[in-house]
Design an enzyme around this catalytic site. Structure first.
Site, PDB file in Angstrom:
ATOM      1  N   ASN A   4      17.343   2.744   3.189  1.00  0.00           N
ATOM      2  CA  ASN A   4      17.196   1.296   3.296  1.00  0.00           C
ATOM      3  C   ASN A   4      17.352   0.731   1.888  1.00  0.00           C
ATOM      4  O   ASN A   4      16.465   0.897   1.061  1.00  0.00           O
ATOM      5  CB  ASN A   4      15.811   0.966   3.868  1.00  0.00           C
ATOM      6  CG  ASN A   4      15.509  -0.511   3.815  1.00  0.00           C
ATOM      7  OD1 ASN A   4      16.400  -1.334   3.572  1.00  0.00           O
ATOM      8  ND2 ASN A   4      14.259  -0.857   4.057  1.00  0.00           N
ATOM      9  N   LYS A   6      17.344  -2.295   0.997  1.00  0.00           N
ATOM     10  CA  LYS A   6      16.639  -3.567   0.759  1.00  0.00           C
ATOM     11  C   LYS A   6      17.612  -4.557   0.103  1.00  0.00           C
ATOM     12  O   LYS A   6      18.784  -4.551   0.440  1.00  0.00           O
ATOM     13  CB  LYS A   6      15.368  -3.316  -0.065  1.00  0.00           C
ATOM     14  CG  LYS A   6      14.518  -2.217   0.584  1.00  0.00           C
ATOM     15  CD  LYS A   6      13.136  -2.098   0.050  1.00  0.00           C
ATOM     16  CE  LYS A   6      12.429  -0.972   0.823  1.00  0.00           C
ATOM     17  NZ  LYS A   6      11.015  -0.863   0.457  1.00  0.00           N
ATOM     18  N   HIS A  90      10.681  -4.059   9.739  1.00  0.00           N
ATOM     19  CA  HIS A  90      10.217  -3.487   8.474  1.00  0.00           C
ATOM     20  C   HIS A  90       9.000  -4.268   7.972  1.00  0.00           C
ATOM     21  O   HIS A  90       8.914  -5.476   8.156  1.00  0.00           O
ATOM     22  CB  HIS A  90      11.345  -3.533   7.439  1.00  0.00           C
ATOM     23  CG  HIS A  90      11.037  -2.736   6.220  1.00  0.00           C
ATOM     24  ND1 HIS A  90      10.252  -3.242   5.199  1.00  0.00           N
ATOM     25  CD2 HIS A  90      11.359  -1.470   5.873  1.00  0.00           C
ATOM     26  CE1 HIS A  90      10.122  -2.304   4.270  1.00  0.00           C
ATOM     27  NE2 HIS A  90      10.777  -1.224   4.649  1.00  0.00           N
ATOM     28  N   GLU A  92       8.198  -5.337   5.183  1.00  0.00           N
ATOM     29  CA  GLU A  92       8.492  -6.477   4.298  1.00  0.00           C
ATOM     30  C   GLU A  92       8.873  -7.707   5.112  1.00  0.00           C
ATOM     31  O   GLU A  92       8.586  -8.831   4.723  1.00  0.00           O
ATOM     32  CB  GLU A  92       9.585  -6.084   3.289  1.00  0.00           C
ATOM     33  CG  GLU A  92       9.016  -5.154   2.224  1.00  0.00           C
ATOM     34  CD  GLU A  92       9.992  -4.146   1.654  1.00  0.00           C
ATOM     35  OE1 GLU A  92      11.220  -4.327   1.787  1.00  0.00           O
ATOM     36  OE2 GLU A  92       9.516  -3.146   1.072  1.00  0.00           O
ATOM     37  N   GLU A 162       5.973   3.727   8.509  1.00  0.00           N
ATOM     38  CA  GLU A 162       5.940   3.427   7.085  1.00  0.00           C
ATOM     39  C   GLU A 162       4.598   2.797   6.723  1.00  0.00           C
ATOM     40  O   GLU A 162       4.401   1.601   6.918  1.00  0.00           O
ATOM     41  CB  GLU A 162       7.066   2.447   6.727  1.00  0.00           C
ATOM     42  CG  GLU A 162       8.447   3.013   6.967  1.00  0.00           C
ATOM     43  CD  GLU A 162       9.484   2.353   6.067  1.00  0.00           C
ATOM     44  OE1 GLU A 162      10.323   3.088   5.545  1.00  0.00           O
ATOM     45  OE2 GLU A 162       9.440   1.126   5.877  1.00  0.00           O
ATOM     46  N   GLY A 168       7.119   1.769  -2.083  1.00  0.00           N
ATOM     47  CA  GLY A 168       7.424   1.304  -3.434  1.00  0.00           C
ATOM     48  C   GLY A 168       6.263   1.470  -4.411  1.00  0.00           C
ATOM     49  O   GLY A 168       6.298   0.935  -5.515  1.00  0.00           O
ATOM     50  N   SER A 208       7.818   5.925  -0.392  1.00  0.00           N
ATOM     51  CA  SER A 208       7.908   6.738  -1.610  1.00  0.00           C
ATOM     52  C   SER A 208       8.429   8.154  -1.361  1.00  0.00           C
ATOM     53  O   SER A 208       7.949   9.116  -1.973  1.00  0.00           O
ATOM     54  CB  SER A 208       6.556   6.773  -2.339  1.00  0.00           C
ATOM     55  OG  SER A 208       6.197   5.467  -2.769  1.00  0.00           O
TER      56      SER A 208
HETATM   57  P1  13P Z   1      10.327   3.276  -0.905  1.00  0.00           P
HETATM   58  O1  13P Z   1      11.023   4.561  -0.564  1.00  0.00           O
HETATM   59  O2  13P Z   1      10.985   2.549  -2.048  1.00  0.00           O
HETATM   60  O3  13P Z   1       8.854   3.443  -1.050  1.00  0.00           O
HETATM   61  O4  13P Z   1      10.553   2.290   0.349  1.00  0.00           O
HETATM   62  C1  13P Z   1      10.286   2.766   1.628  1.00  0.00           C
HETATM   63  C2  13P Z   1      10.825   1.809   2.617  1.00  0.00           C
HETATM   64  O5  13P Z   1      10.324   0.705   2.755  1.00  0.00           O
HETATM   65  C3  13P Z   1      12.000   2.218   3.395  1.00  0.00           C
HETATM   66  O6  13P Z   1      12.249   1.327   4.425  1.00  0.00           O
END
Ligand code: 13P
Length: 244
Positions: A4, A6, A90, A92, A162, A168, A208
């Site tokens: 992903n 982002k 997601h 976010e 997740e 992150g 992560s």
């Molecule tokens: P990270 O791998 O940067 O922690 O992000 C995970 C994520 O949100 C994947 O959709």
């Protein structure tokens, strides 16, 4: 093994990524590989992935196929780029863009109508885990979202767990915590759709994931794959996760 991206990379950076990434995974037959760039890079990604086993996905999808929905991108539009997957719900989007369990369900249904494979995300926030509410939160996300799918629809989705506190932050859930939570989700699936559906559904872990922890996560039989954010932006690091 899904990446992903982002809100990172331009179309030119997308093409450059694939040029370096493709040879690194050319021999990888053990898994599906999906990369989900921003909408504006879908065409470039599909073009750059042509002739490889790498699939391309969007990071969101509208619940309607067309209409007065400023800023949204629909299933038929995503499909027309050649993309085949869509991440839905997601954290976010839940946190910053008012995504709810109900809209997650509607977007998932829209993806299925367009022939796209939904990767549906669930996960608890730090304060929810610390308060001992993880199971309750996941159950609510499942019951009010995913559980609205018919068994036929459910058979076409992938679930991504997740934990928000691991995204992150560099704090990965330990493989044991991730596996235990996957078991909780699978139990919800079993109760709603039966044993076969629970055995068959693929549950990805995200939060992560890095080259140095991918192997221990994937060693858990409960973890069927990973959804990678930051570490999917560099060809070498994402390839070493894919080839764990
Ligand atoms: P990270 O791998 O940067 O922690 O992000 C995970 C994520 O949100 C994947 O959709």
């Amino acid at each position: 093994m899904a990446g992903n991206w982002k809100m990172y990379k331009t179309p030119a950076e997308t093409s450059a990524f694939f040029e370096e990434f493709r040879p690194l995974v050319a021999q990888s037959q053990h898994c599906e590989i999906v990369i989900c760039p921003p909408f504006t890079n879908l065409v470039a990604a599909v073009e750059a992935a042509r002739g490889s086993r790498i699939a391309v996905g969007a990071q969101n999808i509208a619940w309607a196929s067309e209409g007065a929905l400023t800023g949204e991108i629909s299933g038929p539009m995503i499909r027309a780029t050649g993309a085949t997957h869509a991440i839905i719900g997601h954290s976010e989007r839940r946190q910053y863009f008012c995504e709810t369990d109900e809209t997650v369900l509607r977007r998932t249904q829209a993806a299925l109508v367009s022939g796209l494979s939904p990767i549906v995300c669930v996960g608890e926030r730090l304060e929810e885990r610390e308060a001992g509410h993880t199971e309750e939160v996941l159950s609510r996300q499942f019951q009010q979202g995913i559980a609205g799918l018919t068994p036929e629809e459910f058979a076409c989705i992938v679930i991504a767990y997740e934990p928000v506190w691991a995204i992150g932050t560099g704090k990965t859930a330990t493989p044991e915590i991730a596996a235990e939570t996957h078991r909780t989700i699978r139990a919800e699936v079993r109760a709603r759709y039966g044993k076969e559906a629970a055995d068959d559904v693929r549950i990805l872990y995200g939060g992560s994931v890095k080259p140095d922890n991918a192997r221990s996560l994937m060693a858990q039989p409960e973890i069927d794959g990973v959804l990678v954010g930051g570490a999917s932006l560099q060809p070498v690091s994402f390839a070493s996760i894919v080839n764990f």
